[in-house]
Design an enzyme around this catalytic site. Structure first.
Site, mmCIF file in Angstrom:
data_model
loop_
_atom_site.group_PDB
_atom_site.id
_atom_site.type_symbol
_atom_site.label_atom_id
_atom_site.label_comp_id
_atom_site.label_asym_id
_atom_site.label_seq_id
_atom_site.Cartn_x
_atom_site.Cartn_y
_atom_site.Cartn_z
ATOM 1 N N LEU A 102 8.453 -64.273 16.947
ATOM 2 C CA LEU A 102 7.654 -64.127 18.168
ATOM 3 C C LEU A 102 8.493 -63.525 19.287
ATOM 4 C CD1 LEU A 102 5.952 -67.602 17.872
ATOM 5 C CD2 LEU A 102 4.780 -65.387 17.673
ATOM 6 N N HIS A 118 9.519 -75.983 9.341
ATOM 7 C CA HIS A 118 10.484 -75.164 8.603
ATOM 8 C C HIS A 118 10.970 -75.951 7.393
ATOM 9 C CE1 HIS A 118 13.446 -72.015 8.033
ATOM 10 N NE2 HIS A 118 14.325 -72.983 7.784
ATOM 11 N N ASP A 154 13.933 -70.657 14.599
ATOM 12 C CA ASP A 154 14.207 -71.938 13.918
ATOM 13 C C ASP A 154 15.171 -72.825 14.717
ATOM 14 O OD1 ASP A 154 12.476 -71.202 11.868
ATOM 15 O OD2 ASP A 154 14.066 -70.241 10.727
ATOM 16 N N GLU A 183 6.295 -81.894 3.673
ATOM 17 C CA GLU A 183 5.783 -81.162 4.840
ATOM 18 C C GLU A 183 4.373 -81.625 5.188
ATOM 19 O OE1 GLU A 183 6.324 -76.852 4.948
ATOM 20 O OE2 GLU A 183 7.802 -76.991 3.356
HETATM 21 C C1 GAR Z 1 5.998 -73.758 4.240
HETATM 22 O O1 GAR Z 1 6.939 -74.229 3.306
HETATM 23 C C2 GAR Z 1 6.644 -73.651 5.600
HETATM 24 O O2 GAR Z 1 7.563 -74.661 5.877
HETATM 25 C C3 GAR Z 1 7.331 -72.316 5.507
HETATM 26 O O3 GAR Z 1 6.433 -71.491 4.828
HETATM 27 C C4 GAR Z 1 5.642 -72.303 3.944
HETATM 28 C C5 GAR Z 1 4.192 -72.014 4.230
HETATM 29 O O4 GAR Z 1 3.378 -72.629 3.287
HETATM 30 N N1 GAR Z 1 7.653 -71.804 6.810
HETATM 31 C C6 GAR Z 1 8.745 -71.098 7.073
HETATM 32 O O5 GAR Z 1 9.565 -70.783 6.237
HETATM 33 C C7 GAR Z 1 8.896 -70.707 8.528
HETATM 34 N N2 GAR Z 1 10.227 -70.336 8.832
HETATM 35 P P1 GAR Z 1 1.841 -72.892 3.602
HETATM 36 O O6 GAR Z 1 1.241 -71.550 4.025
HETATM 37 O O7 GAR Z 1 1.269 -73.365 2.312
HETATM 38 O O8 GAR Z 1 1.767 -73.905 4.706
#
Ligand code: GAR
Length: 200
Positions: A102, A118, A154, A183
């Protein structure tokens, strides 16, 4: 007689780029009742993102704003997203697999009102390919972090973390799947805590 005060739910927008499993975890938590936020809009920078259909199927407003249409004008793309978010009355943002850096303009416009998830125990492994890098380094523990979004990628104050073990025989995909489950528990809890700040 004491007067019950019902606090209005915080209107949250979710930005995605892909499958949107974290987005769905937030939508489901918000729809379960007693949650301090409602998901008012989902925007993807990629028109083909599977999460757009997932959001629509869950009854949430979802639209693509294709960054490719804006060429090198990163802020132009963000201004288009910002206009939709404000039009929907969005007060706070959750990035959920939103894979674009961003601009300072956008970060400042949403300062103190934007969080991200993250897939690592930040400050370890910012950026991409977190699981492969953690395995390569011989880590015995992995996890995920929800943090406020600030100018550094991050970085930003940590709201919560969840830890999972690295198991014998893990490859990046197996570890990613275990972290992803964590997550899906962490993000709804962290968003609820974050939103409570808005209604104090
Ligand atoms: C997730 O693991 C999230 O933590 C990561 O992308 C994936 C998205 O999965 N994000 C990053 O790496 C951001 N730096 P999702 O679309 O199934 O939520």
């Amino acid at each position: 007689m004491t007067e019950a005060r019902v606090k209005a739910k915080v209107k949250v927008g979710v930005l995605i780029s892909g499958r949107g499993s974290n987005m769905l975890a937030l939508i489901e938590a918000a729809q379960a009742g007693g949650y301090p936020a409602e998901i008012s809009a989902v925007i993807s920078n990629r028109p083909g993102a599977a999460g757009l259909q997932v959001a629509s199927d869950a009854g949430v407003f979802a639209m693509a704003i294709d960054h490719a249409l804006f060429g090198k004008d990163r802020e132009g793309h963000e201004r288009a997203m910002d206009a939709v978010l404000r039009d929907r009355g969005v007060e706070a943002l959750a990035l959920a697999g939103f894979m674009r850096v961003l601009s300072p303009w956008f970060v400042q416009a949403w300062a103190g009102r934007m969080i991200n998830i993250h897939p690592s125990l930040l400050p370890a492994y910012p950026g991409l390919n977190t699981h492969a890098r953690a395995l390569e380094a011989g880590e015995t523990e992995a996890g995920c972090t929800v943090h406020e979004v600030t100018l550094g990628v991050d970085e930003g104050p940590v709201l919560g973390q969840a830890r999972v073990p690295v198991l014998k025989g893990d490859d990046a995909d197996r570890l990613a799947a275990r972290v992803l489950e964590a997550e899906h528990r962490l993000y709804p809890a962290a968003l609820a805590e974050f939103c409570a700040r808005f209604r104090q």
